[in-house]
Design an enzyme around this catalytic site. Sequence first.
Site: not given
Ligand code: ASP
Length: 345
Positions: A15, A60
């Site tokens: 994010t 991720s």
């Molecule tokens: N879905 C995102 C990730 O884990 C959430 C984040 O970056 O906090 O890449």
Amino acid sequence: MKKQARILLIYTGGTIGMAKDVNTGALVPFDFDQLLVHIPELRLLDCEVVSVSFENPIDSSDMNLQHYRVLGDCIYNAYQEYDGFVVLHGSDTMSYTASILSFMFENLAKPIILTGSQLPIGDLRTDAKENLITAIQIAALQEVGRPVVTEVGLYFEYKLMRGNRTTKINAEHFEAFKSYNYPDLITSGVHLQINHDALWSVDSKSVMKYHKNFDENVMIVKIFPGLNERMFRSMVSASGLRGVVLETYGAGNATTQQWFLELMKELILRGVHVVNVTQCAVGSVVMGQYETSAMLKNIGLIDGKDSTTESALAKLMYLLGENLDAKTFKIKFETSLRGEITEKS
Ligand code: ASP
């Protein structure tokens, strides 16, 4: 004149570096150069920051062993050149990556700090700036010419935690991570409050060793009331399975039904390493405290103590890659290698 610390900033995705796709409205990773455009404050830091990015930044949730190797190699190849490393990473699987990195690097003499954010950097209310800037400051922290942190840490919402002790606990609040079984390493307020007693340290003469032979033939199994033999058997009968993190109840308890115990025995006879960790967020497995765990102990399950599931999984992958005999494997697993478990004296 004091030498400025050199920090390598590695962007893997998440994010923190995402923007809204104008067509779909979904968050997708954007070009890393734009990250620096969004934080001109980086230029004000009292250290030199050099940045690199994954060729294709990822959410991720897409992380796998191949990505871990790319990340590990990136740090290993730059290890001599930099004083510290900051890894920008999605929060969803950050605790897994932090745990993996902690086992990849033995006798670490420099900080590897993971951070990310709940809101994208371009968002008005973003938590990204504070997380990133303080993570870099912590990576650059030195006392008498030596880095203060010599382990893999995770910095989020004013706290540096030992990476392999963390778990993501909140998908909504900025305080997204907790280290339930180990104190925070640094707290960021008006000043950075360093908990020196909690920091991991190794003899400064020991040489850093890089391990990247991790084995992914593992699984996590969470038991629950009503788990039936047919389901469980089919899950663990996968060919090539070498390790299981078994999430049990409370202090490491599981059903005493005969089929379950027989199945555990079968697994261990097959050479599969089974680690007992608790489903509880806080506290430790105490094998033998109740009859329901004494049986597991007698069968030969490994005591995961107060390990997080993420850390137990990473340690399993790591030790499987070391090709140890079953006895040494168990002894090593039950020993703190990177501060990931509390050893009772
Ligand atoms: N879905 C995102 C990730 O884990 C959430 C984040 O970056 O906090 O890449």
